[in-house]
Design an enzyme around this catalytic site. Structure first.
Site, PDB file in Angstrom:
ATOM      1  N   LYS B  83       0.847  -1.191   0.000  1.00 32.28           N
ATOM      2  CA  LYS B  83       0.000   0.000   0.000  1.00 32.28           C
ATOM      3  C   LYS B  83       0.887   1.246   0.000  1.00 32.28           C
ATOM      4  O   LYS B  83       1.932   1.267   0.661  1.00 32.28           O
ATOM      5  CB  LYS B  83      -0.899  -0.027   1.252  1.00 32.28           C
ATOM      6  CG  LYS B  83      -1.990   1.042   1.266  1.00 32.28           C
ATOM      7  CD  LYS B  83      -2.925   0.857   2.471  1.00 32.28           C
ATOM      8  CE  LYS B  83      -4.055   1.864   2.499  1.00 32.28           C
ATOM      9  NZ  LYS B  83      -4.984   1.658   3.634  1.00 32.28           N
ATOM     10  N   SER B 158      -9.946   1.421   2.505  1.00 27.13           N
ATOM     11  CA  SER B 158      -9.087   2.237   1.689  1.00 27.13           C
ATOM     12  C   SER B 158      -7.973   1.477   0.962  1.00 27.13           C
ATOM     13  O   SER B 158      -7.416   1.999   0.006  1.00 27.13           O
ATOM     14  CB  SER B 158      -8.426   3.311   2.566  1.00 27.13           C
ATOM     15  OG  SER B 158      -7.552   2.723   3.509  1.00 27.13           O
ATOM     16  N   SER B 182     -10.167  -0.983   6.684  1.00 30.45           N
ATOM     17  CA  SER B 182      -9.536  -0.727   5.380  1.00 30.45           C
ATOM     18  C   SER B 182      -8.773  -1.901   4.774  1.00 30.45           C
ATOM     19  O   SER B 182      -8.346  -1.822   3.627  1.00 30.45           O
ATOM     20  CB  SER B 182      -8.603   0.478   5.469  1.00 30.45           C
ATOM     21  OG  SER B 182      -9.343   1.666   5.451  1.00 30.45           O
TER      22      SER B 182
END
Lengths: 100, 483
Positions: B83, B158, B182
């Site tokens: 990420k 997310s 997330s």
């Protein structure tokens, strides 16, 4: 219960958070923040006297380390990522004489 | 429905075994994933940066080490997607934000160091909602990511890029961060396994902070075992994170296939219809998962976590409050974007106004408001008390039950643009995942069938702190039944 958030309050909060809002943004954000705070009325309405607030999931104790010299990041490498530098320092616009 | 999900995929475990034995070359393995990326990345937009050349160099080193007779770690030659809020030394780390569009950190996050030390090959940095604020990856400054199962749908968020990367066969494993769901929610929407570890189990050093008392880094994988392997690699005490747990965790792998005979499993009734907005088909799938555990010898009962009714409100006061403080560091002075101004304050305002997107601005303002004089007690203070009640609820339930079961996401993947107009409709996506963050407990989302729209549904297993071994065991039983 608190009053619904006003445009004046959103404008003040934006200033505190160092954000500038256009007139349209101010109207939109006031409505949207109002909706979130409206939802939060369920929490606001709870009677929670005597409940100990919990700011962190772990029982926190201060963590200290030995006072020993370690290799840290290189100064130039860090300054390399700064937008503007001068003589090995971060450079900022004028501070003294500025209106608060 | 336009799906690009590959029919079969290698596990990280099989890649590492075959690379270590010399059966496969790390370069060949990598090229397979890079070619899938070349073919489909333009449709998915899972990555902010693909590190083709860097990854090839790492893989060649891996092959050289193996040829020289070295024993590499449990992720030898395994490509991993990170990420884009995890610091990578000298490699652009954006957090999905204009304000960090060209920032190159001068150091690696601890998890990145540990993945590399275990033999993994970093293949790229994945797309995300700006500063991890969102549930659809539509809040990225670099365009939305699409769901590999249906390109008209969101991947969740997310960590949508990391979830989509594994689902699309761009990497066998990836890393995300989970502040209110997330990792688990996008895992559910993309049909992969996603884990939020115990708070403090994985070092946050080098993770760009959103809400520090809630943030935790964790893995995505195609199998429960792969997720557990990655968790063991990235977990463990780190002196660079003062909230890192120093006690060692028991192995997550030893008992993975021991089954659930005799375990007591509670189904959280508030998340099975008690709270509005959780779709009947998701509730139905969770019941089916409970039946599977029951058939395998577990005792299933409904339990109540009364404070879960207030978690959504509490979370959307606490997380923005912490974010408003954490994001004050983006001031145009030390790193990232600077938009000039006559005075320091003007420069700060110009930089932040141009650098942050709408959702980040909303949360910063919400947090600033919740913490401001006159509202602190009504909002932030109350929310912290709800958090205490929730922790007490969980303690009580865990005195009688080993693990808990609930849906992960209230619905299957929704269409792009469907929920962007009203922030509140987006926030409710986190209703089942938020409780674990507020109390710091571990939870996993395991794929468990699909909905009427053909899109994946995930089921969530929650466990007491540091009881990941148990959590993985239960998840493994569900996974076997699903296959």
């Amino acid at each position: 219960m608190t009053e619904p958030i006003s445009e004046k309050e959103v404008s003040h909060v934006a200033h505190l958070a160092r954000l500038r809002l256009s007139h349209e943004e101010l109207q939109l954000f006031t409505k949207q923040l109002g909706a979130v705070l409206e939802h939060a009325k369920d929490v606001e309405a709870l009677q929670l006297d005597g409940v100990e607030p919990m700011s962190h999931p772990l029982p926190m104790e201060n963590v200290t380390r030995k006072d020993e010299v370690h290799k840290m990041l290189d100064r130039d490498e860090i300054l390399d990522q700064a937008p503007v530098t001068e003589d090995g320092r971060f450079q900022v616009p004028q501070i003294l004489g500025e209106q608060p | 429905m336009n799906s690009i999900v590959p029919d079969s995929s290698f596990t990280a475990r099989s890649i590492a075994e075959n690379v270590q034995s010399g059966e496969w070359s790390a370069v060949e393995v990598l090229e397979g994933y890079l070619s899938q990326i070349t073919q489909h990345e333009s449709e998915i937009n899972a990555f902010n940066t693909v590190l083709e050349e860097e990854a090839r160099a790492t893989a060649r080193e891996t092959d050289k080490d193996i040829a020289a007779g070295k024993t590499l770690g449990p992720l030898a030659g395994v490509p991993v997607a990170l990420k884009d809020n995890l610091c990578t030394n000298g490699i652009r780390t954006t957090a999905g934000s204009r304000i960090l569009e060209n920032w190159k950190p001068p150091y690696d996050a601890t998890v990145v160091q540990r993945l590399s030390a275990a033999g993994a090959t970093v293949i790229g940095k994945t797309n995300m909602d700006e500063f991890a604020m969102g549930s659809s990856t539509e809040n990225s400054a670099f365009g939305p990511t699409r769901n590999p199962h249906d390109l008209s749908c969101v991947p969740g968020g997310s960590s949508g890029g990391s979830a989509a990367a594994v689902a699309a066969g761009f990497a066998p494993i990836s890393i995300g961060s989970d502040t209110g769901g997330s990792i688990r929610q996008p895992a559910s929407l993309c049909g992969v396994v996603g884990v939020k570890p115990t708070y403090g189990s994985v070092s946050r050093f080098g993770l760009l902070a959103f809400a520090s008392s809630l943030d935790q880094i964790g893995p995505f994988a195609n199998t429960v075992r792969d997720a557990a392997i990655v968790h063991e690699v990235i977990g463990g005490h780190d002196p660079k994170d003062s909230t890192s747990i120093s006690e060692p965790f028991p192995s997550f792998l030893d008992d993975l296939e021991r089954g659930v005979e005799g375990l007591k499993v509670g189904i959280i009734s508030e998340l099975m219809g008690g709270i509005d907005g959780i779709s009947p088909e998701v509730i139905q799938k969770t019941r089916e998962a409970a039946s599977v555990l029951s058939e395998n010898g577990a005792l299933i009962e409904e339990v109540s976590i009364p404070a879960s009714l207030y978690c959504l409100s509490a979370y959307y006061l606490i997380a923005p409050a912490e974010a408003s403080s954490n994001l004050s560091r983006y001031d145009g002075v030390r790193y990232g974007l600077r938009v000039s101004g006559e005075t320091l304050a003007e420069m700060n305002i110009n930089t932040r106004t141009e650098g942050f997107g709408d959702e980040v601005k909303r949360r910063i303002m919400l947090g600033t408001y919740a913490l401001s004089a006159g509202y602190f007690d009504a909002y932030y203070g109350k929310a912290l008390k709800v958090r205490r009640l929730l922790a007490e609820n969980f303690d009580e339930v865990y005195s009688k039950y080993d693990v808990l079961l609930s849906p992960t996401s209230p619905c299957t993947a929704f269409k792009l643009g469907e929920r962007t107009a009203d922030p509140m409709t987006m926030y409710v996506n986190d209703v089942c995942t938020i409780p674990s963050n507020l109390v710091g407990h571990p939870a996993i989302s395991v794929p468990f069938g699909s909905g009427n729209d053909g899109m994946p549904i995930g089921v969530q297993v929650l466990a007491p702190p540091m009881q990941e071994a148990l959590m993985y065991r239960v998840a493994s039983t569900l996974e076997s039944a699903e296959k």
